[in-house]
Design a protein around this motif. Structure first.
Motif, PDB file in Angstrom:
ATOM      1  N   SER A  77      88.431  88.897 -42.609  1.00 42.11           N
ATOM      2  CA  SER A  77      87.758  89.922 -42.822  1.00 42.11           C
ATOM      3  C   SER A  77      87.745  90.446 -44.399  1.00 42.11           C
ATOM      4  O   SER A  77      86.723  90.533 -45.160  1.00 42.11           O
ATOM      5  CB  SER A  77      87.888  90.986 -42.092  1.00 42.11           C
ATOM      6  N   ARG A  78      89.007  90.700 -45.031  1.00 38.01           N
ATOM      7  CA  ARG A  78      89.279  91.282 -46.380  1.00 38.01           C
ATOM      8  C   ARG A  78      88.731  90.051 -47.347  1.00 38.01           C
ATOM      9  O   ARG A  78      88.298  90.384 -48.430  1.00 38.01           O
ATOM     10  CB  ARG A  78      90.899  91.683 -46.394  1.00 38.01           C
TER      11      ARG A  78
ATOM     12  N   ASP B 270      85.140  90.072 -47.542  1.00 39.17           N
ATOM     13  CA  ASP B 270      84.653  91.362 -48.227  1.00 39.17           C
ATOM     14  C   ASP B 270      84.653  91.186 -49.685  1.00 39.17           C
ATOM     15  O   ASP B 270      83.866  91.268 -50.671  1.00 39.17           O
ATOM     16  CB  ASP B 270      85.419  92.670 -48.012  1.00 39.17           C
TER      17      ASP B 270
ATOM     18  N   LYS C 298      81.458  91.175 -52.348  1.00 36.77           N
ATOM     19  CA  LYS C 298      81.575  92.059 -53.607  1.00 36.77           C
ATOM     20  C   LYS C 298      81.099  91.845 -54.902  1.00 36.77           C
ATOM     21  O   LYS C 298      80.436  92.513 -55.634  1.00 36.77           O
ATOM     22  CB  LYS C 298      82.998  92.906 -53.773  1.00 36.77           C
TER      23      LYS C 298
END
Length: 441
Positions: free
Chosen positions: A14-15, A18, A22
C-alpha cells in the motif's frame, strides 16, 4: 484532466503504491483499497469501481480473479507485475549476498503450486524467464474462481511443507498477501519488488487505456426492436405505432434522446455505446426488454449492436438478432465482435468471440456456417456438457430433427463429433445417437 484510479493492493504494498502515484498527482486522483485474500476482490471492486475511471492491481492473479468473477464490462484495468529485468536481478542479488545459498533451494511462490521444482536453478537452466511463464499462464486461464481464491492457502501450505522437509532455503514472493505469513512461520523470503521506472511506465500505460476507453464510449450503437413472430408479410401498423410510442415513453422516463428509424424488420434506435452500456447494466441485462414486455401485448425481440461506423453497427445488430433465432432473447454484439447474451432476466449470460479463428476453421472443415458453429459452442457452454442429441439440438436451434442430424453428421465426418452411445428417447422407435463434440477452444 485528472483521471480517477482505483488501486487494489495489499497492506504490504500500500505505501509503495501511494509513493508511486504521488508522482502522478497532476493528472491522477487515486484511491487505495486493501485486500487480505483473493476472495475479497469482487466485493472491493463492486464497492469502489463506480468512482473510478480505471483500475490498477498489484498482480496478474488479482486481475484474472476480477475478470472471471465480476459480471459485465470491467473498467480499464492493468496489473503491476514484476518486470523481467527484476526477475533476474533478485535471485542474482541473493546468490551474491549469500554464497551459501544454492540455486535449486530458492523457489518462486507463483510457481510452487503448479511446478514445485520451479527454482532459481530452473531459471538458470532455461536461460529465459519467458520460458517459465507459459505453463503458469495456461493454468491461470483455466483455473476456476474457487481455485484462485484458494491459491494463497495452497502456496503457504506447499512452501511450509517444503521447508519442514528441508527442501528450500529461500522463497521469492510475488504474492504480497503471503509475505507476512511466511515471516511469521520463520521461513526466509523476499518480495520480488518492481523497479520504480517500470511502475511509472505502467501508470502511463493505464492512463492511455483510460483515454482510449473514453473515446470508444461514444462509439455509435443501435437497438433493433422487432416482433418475435411477425405476421405474414411483415409487421403491421398497430405493432409499429405501439412499439414507437413505447420507445418514446421509455426514452422520456430515462431522459434519453432516441433517434428512431423505421426498418423492414422493426424499429431501429440510433444511439451510442455509453447509452447501451447503461441500459444493459454493462451488458448483463436488458431493461428495455422488460419494459416492452410490460407495455405491449405481443412478443418482441431486442437486439443490440455497437461498432466503429453505422454500417458496422447495423451488421452487428443483425448478428445479435440472428443469435436470438426466434427465441425472443436479447443479444448484443460489440465493436470487437463479442457476442453477449441472452440478456434476459434469470438466464445465464455468456460472452464469446464471434471471430474465433478456431471456430471459423471448424465451420469451414465441416461445411457449415460460422454462425451455426458459434451457436452450438454457446449452447454446449450453457448446457455445461459436450454431449448432445439431434433432438436436443433441434429444440434449442428451433429447426427440424433432420436439419440437426445433418449438422451433427457434418461435424462427425470432419472429425469434430463422435457418436459415443445411443439412448432411447421414447418407448418405441430407434434409439437416438448421442454425439460427443470434441473441438478444443
Amino acid at each position: 484532466m485528472a483521471y480517477q484510479i482505483l488501486i487494489i493492493t495489499t497492506e504490504y504494498l500500500s505505501r509503495y503504491m501511494d509513493d508511486i502515484f504521488k508522482m502522478h498527482s497532476d493528472n491522477v486522483i487515486y484511491r487505495i483499497v486493501e485486500y487480505k485474500h483473493f476472495s475479497e476482490l469482487r466485493t472491493l471492486y463492486q464497492e469502489h469501481a463506480h468512482w473510478a475511471d480505471g483500475i490498477m492491481t498489484t498482480g496478474i492473479v488479482v486481475e484474472t480473479v476480477l475478470r472471471k468473477e465480476v459480471k459485465g464490462t470491467l473498467k480499464p484495468i492493468l496489473s503491476l507485475g514484476t518486470d523481467n529485468e527484476n526477475f533476474y536481478k533478485i535471485p542474482l542479488k541473493l546468490l551474491i549476498e549469500n554464497r551459501r545459498l544454492e540455486p535449486d533451494r530458492i523457489i518462486f511462490d507463483v510457481f510452487v503450486c503448479i511446478s514445485p521444482n520451479a527454482s532459481v536453478m530452473e531459471l538458470i537452466q532455461r536461460k529465459s524467464v519467458n520460458d517459465m511463464f507459459p505453463h503458469f499462464n495456461k493454468w491461470l486461464e483455466q483455473a476456476s474462481v474457487e481455485e484462485l481464491h484458494k491459491i494463497e492457502e495452497r502456496c503457504v501450505s506447499q512452501i511450509k511443507k517444503l521447508w519442514e522437509e528441508d527442501k528450500l532455503d529461500m522463497v521469492i514472493c510475488r504474492y504480497s498477501s503471503i509475505v507476512e505469513r511466511l515471516k511469521r512461520l520463520k521461513i526466509p523470503c523476499v518480495f520480488a519488488a518492481i523497479s520504480d521506472e517500470y511502475a511509472h511506465q505502467m501508470v502511463e500505460h493505464l492512463l492511455a487505456k483510460i483515454k482510449l476507453d473514453k473515446i470508444t464510449a461514444h462509439l455509435p450503437a443501435g437497438i433493433l426492436v422487432t416482433p418475435t413472430k411477425p405476421e405474414e408479410g411483415g409487421w403491421n401498423e398497430y405493432q409499429e405505432l405501439n412499439i414507437h410510442k413505447t420507445l418514446m415513453d421509455f426514452a422520456k422516463e430515462h431522459d434519453l434522446n432516441f433517434l428512431i428509424q423505421k426498418k423492414r424488420e422493426g424499429l431501429l434506435v440510433i444511439t451510442e455505446k455509453t447509452v447501451v452500456s447503461h441500459l444493459t447494466k454493462d451488458f448483463q441485462s436488458s431493461e428495455l426488454s422488460e419494459y416492452l414486455k410490460d407495455s405491449v401485448d405481443f412478443d418482441l425481440t431486442v437486439s443490440y449492436g455497437i461498432g466503429h461506423t453505422i454500417e458496422e453497427v447495423l451488421k452487428n445488430i443483425v448478428y445479435a438478432w440472428r443469435a436470438a433465432d426466434g427465441s425472443g432473447d436479447a443479444f448484443l454484439v460489440d465493436e470487437e465482435k463479442h457476442l453477449t447474451g441472452p440478456l434476459d432476466k434469470g438466464k445465464t449470460v455468456l460472452t464469446s468471440d464471434m471471430v474465433n479463428p478456431h471456430l471459423q476453421a471448424v465451420a469451414k472443415q465441416a461445411s457449415l456456417s460460422t454462425m451455426v458453429i458459434h451457436r452450438l459452442n454457446r449452447l454446449l457452454c450453457l448446457l455445461d456438457k459436450r454431449e448432445i442429441t439431434s433432438r436436443e439440438l433441434a429444440d434449442n436451434f428451433h429447426i427440424t430433427v433432420r436439419e440437426a442430424s445433418r449438422i451433427l453428421k457434418n461435424l462427425e465426418t470432419a472429425g469434430f463429433a463422435a457418436a459415443v452411445l445411443q439412448k432411447s428417447e421414447h418407448m418405441r422407435g430407434r434409439p437416438a445417437k448421442i454425439y460427443h463434440i470434441n473441438w478444443e477452444i
